[in-house]
Scaffold this active site. Structure first.
Site, PDB file in Angstrom:
ATOM      1  N   ARG A  99      31.707  36.184-123.752  1.00  0.00           N
ATOM      2  CA  ARG A  99      33.078  35.995-123.271  1.00  0.00           C
ATOM      3  C   ARG A  99      34.047  36.018-124.446  1.00  0.00           C
ATOM      4  O   ARG A  99      33.904  35.252-125.398  1.00  0.00           O
ATOM      5  CB  ARG A  99      33.179  34.670-122.511  1.00  0.00           C
ATOM      6  CG  ARG A  99      34.553  34.397-121.939  1.00  0.00           C
ATOM      7  CD  ARG A  99      34.478  33.293-120.915  1.00  0.00           C
ATOM      8  NE  ARG A  99      35.788  32.809-120.536  1.00  0.00           N
ATOM      9  CZ  ARG A  99      36.013  31.980-119.529  1.00  0.00           C
ATOM     10  NH1 ARG A  99      34.999  31.539-118.807  1.00  0.00           N
ATOM     11  NH2 ARG A  99      37.236  31.579-119.248  1.00  0.00           N
TER      12      ARG A  99
ATOM     13  N   GLY B 290      30.277  24.869-118.796  1.00  0.00           N
ATOM     14  CA  GLY B 290      29.725  24.914-120.142  1.00  0.00           C
ATOM     15  C   GLY B 290      28.703  23.823-120.429  1.00  0.00           C
ATOM     16  O   GLY B 290      28.892  22.661-120.086  1.00  0.00           O
TER      17      GLY B 290
ATOM     18  N   TYR C 116      37.185  27.852-128.664  1.00  0.00           N
ATOM     19  CA  TYR C 116      35.995  27.069-128.981  1.00  0.00           C
ATOM     20  C   TYR C 116      35.335  27.599-130.263  1.00  0.00           C
ATOM     21  O   TYR C 116      35.871  28.471-130.933  1.00  0.00           O
ATOM     22  CB  TYR C 116      35.035  27.079-127.791  1.00  0.00           C
ATOM     23  CG  TYR C 116      35.591  26.342-126.587  1.00  0.00           C
ATOM     24  CD1 TYR C 116      35.761  24.960-126.613  1.00  0.00           C
ATOM     25  CD2 TYR C 116      35.966  27.028-125.432  1.00  0.00           C
ATOM     26  CE1 TYR C 116      36.281  24.279-125.522  1.00  0.00           C
ATOM     27  CE2 TYR C 116      36.490  26.359-124.333  1.00  0.00           C
ATOM     28  CZ  TYR C 116      36.646  24.984-124.382  1.00  0.00           C
ATOM     29  OH  TYR C 116      37.171  24.320-123.302  1.00  0.00           O
TER      30      TYR C 116
ATOM     31  N   GLN D 124      26.372  28.998-118.854  1.00  0.00           N
ATOM     32  CA  GLN D 124      27.303  29.196-119.962  1.00  0.00           C
ATOM     33  C   GLN D 124      26.927  28.268-121.120  1.00  0.00           C
ATOM     34  O   GLN D 124      26.805  27.057-120.946  1.00  0.00           O
ATOM     35  CB  GLN D 124      28.745  28.899-119.565  1.00  0.00           C
ATOM     36  CG  GLN D 124      29.730  29.245-120.691  1.00  0.00           C
ATOM     37  CD  GLN D 124      31.143  28.782-120.422  1.00  0.00           C
ATOM     38  OE1 GLN D 124      31.466  27.623-120.621  1.00  0.00           O
ATOM     39  NE2 GLN D 124      31.994  29.704-119.971  1.00  0.00           N
TER      40      GLN D 124
ATOM     41  N   SER E 148      32.981  30.946-114.970  1.00  0.00           N
ATOM     42  CA  SER E 148      32.653  29.557-115.274  1.00  0.00           C
ATOM     43  C   SER E 148      33.834  28.636-115.033  1.00  0.00           C
ATOM     44  O   SER E 148      34.973  28.943-115.385  1.00  0.00           O
ATOM     45  CB  SER E 148      32.220  29.456-116.741  1.00  0.00           C
ATOM     46  OG  SER E 148      32.016  28.106-117.105  1.00  0.00           O
ATOM     47  N   MET E 149      33.547  27.491-114.416  1.00  0.00           N
ATOM     48  CA  MET E 149      34.545  26.442-114.217  1.00  0.00           C
ATOM     49  C   MET E 149      33.888  25.097-114.509  1.00  0.00           C
ATOM     50  O   MET E 149      32.741  24.872-114.128  1.00  0.00           O
ATOM     51  CB  MET E 149      35.076  26.459-112.778  1.00  0.00           C
ATOM     52  CG  MET E 149      35.925  27.669-112.444  1.00  0.00           C
ATOM     53  SD  MET E 149      36.557  27.636-110.748  1.00  0.00           S
ATOM     54  CE  MET E 149      35.108  28.225-109.851  1.00  0.00           C
ATOM     55  N   HIS E 150      34.619  24.227-115.177  1.00  0.00           N
ATOM     56  CA  HIS E 150      34.096  22.887-115.450  1.00  0.00           C
ATOM     57  C   HIS E 150      34.217  22.056-114.170  1.00  0.00           C
ATOM     58  O   HIS E 150      35.312  21.722-113.742  1.00  0.00           O
ATOM     59  CB  HIS E 150      34.859  22.231-116.594  1.00  0.00           C
ATOM     60  CG  HIS E 150      34.704  22.948-117.894  1.00  0.00           C
ATOM     61  ND1 HIS E 150      33.540  22.907-118.628  1.00  0.00           N
ATOM     62  CD2 HIS E 150      35.545  23.739-118.587  1.00  0.00           C
ATOM     63  CE1 HIS E 150      33.682  23.620-119.723  1.00  0.00           C
ATOM     64  NE2 HIS E 150      34.882  24.154-119.711  1.00  0.00           N
TER      65      HIS E 150
END
Length: 337
Positions: free
Chosen positions: A321, A144, A271, A205, A95-97
């Site tokens: 994760r 996310g 988080y 995600q 995952s990447m923003h």
């Protein structure tokens, strides 16, 4: 696998920074070529080759069989069981923003913000992941998306808790599934069989930011303030914790209805779930806390996974994760991990 994934990610990030002035569609096309060439280089650089040359009249035919000696199974299918099936290979894009995950601004408010009305349009996100599927990535994870308002990254950030929000994700899953990815099985004599194809696979995600939220609705395991947000988080009551668990499961269920192949539950990087796991940010005294009771502190994570599986069934990928290193005082010990 780790080396290749890191190499691919690093190359994309360098390219993305270098061409940050270009439209996203253009960047997607360049990045697809970068991904493909990097994967090919990885396969051939660390490999052994057997060459068979045949002469027929004046025509010479050369056949080369390549085997990756360091990661011989990287490009072979990964069986996830009878209910889910196989991934086309072992390459996973984490995952990447990207900023393409959309927003949750109410449609009536958009004109007052002088914002473009893209409330239902995630086409750019769809193009982004389709290009990576074309590059041969076996499984991709989105940036996310929050399961509720309290979990927003910032005001009106991407959220999935309604049927309307569910429907706008279908363009992403439809486009990714339309891409066919070749699979390469290794035969008994260590050569590569004729490839077949599998559809692209993508997971959503689910990210609840907890005290990292950059808005006044931030919540956490305890009344604490993150050093990266000006807003102090409010402690979730026991009933609010149980409601949050239901929100995660509901978000996962909507993701499945939208066509995602699975979800990644974000339990790392500081988080919300991570804030419950570590004693530094969890000073609770109920069933979800206790500085000397890791069983209680991990209860939120365990119950979210259980409820997600119950809501989505066995034919759905569930990734959890987990941070291997918190890099904060009183973070998770290696025994707890």
């Amino acid at each position: 696998m780790i080396s290749s994934a890191a190499r691919i990610t690093s190359r994309y990030q360098q390219h993305r920074h270098r061409h940050r002035h270009l439209p996203i569609a253009t960047i997607c096309r360049y990045s697809h070529r970068s991904f493909s060439s990097t994967a090919a280089a990885t396969a051939t650089t660390s490999s052994n080759s057997n060459t068979d040359t045949k002469n027929n009249d004046d025509v010479t035919t050369t056949t080369t069989t390549t085997t990756n000696v360091h990661y011989p199974h990287m490009f072979t299918p990964l069986d996830l069981g009878p209910h889910i099936g196989s991934l086309p290979n072992r390459v996973i894009m984490g995952s990447m923003h990207t900023g393409l995950e959309g927003h949750s601004i109410p449609k009536l408010i958009l004109p007052f913000l002088n914002a473009e009305d893209d409330h239902k349009d995630l086409t750019e996100m769809a193009c982004y992941f389709a290009e990576r599927a074309k590059g041969g990535c076996g499984l991709m994870v989105t940036g996310g998306v929050s399961p509720n308002k309290q979990g927003w990254v910032g005001p009106f950030a991407g959220k999935l808790s309604t049927e309307t929000e569910r429907d706008k994700h279908k363009v992403v899953t439809d486009m990714v599934h339309s891409i066919r990815i070749p699979t390469y099985s290794t035969t008994t004599n260590n050569t590569t069989a004729t490839p077949t194809t599998e559809p692209g696979r993508i997971c959503l995600q689910i990210l609840h930011t907890g005290r990292y939220a950059y808005h006044p609705f931030a919540v956490s395991a305890s009344n604490t303030k993150s050093p990266i947000s000006p807003f102090k988080a409010k402690e979730l009551s026991t009933s609010d914790v149980k409601s949050t668990i239901r929100d995660f499961a509901h978000c996962a269920s909507l993701a499945k209805e939208a066509g995602y192949d699975g979800v990644e539950i974000m339990g790392s990087e500081g988080y919300l779930i991570n804030q419950f796991l570590v004693s530094k940010t969890n000073q609770r005294t109920d069933e979800y806390g206790g500085s000397d009771n890791f069983g209680n502190r991990m209860r939120l994570a365990v119950e979210i996974v259980k409820e997600t599986r119950k809501a989505c069934g066995l034919d759905f990928i569930v990734i959890f994760r987990l941070s291997m290193l918190d890099l904060v005082k009183d973070g998770s010990s290696w025994e707890e991990i």
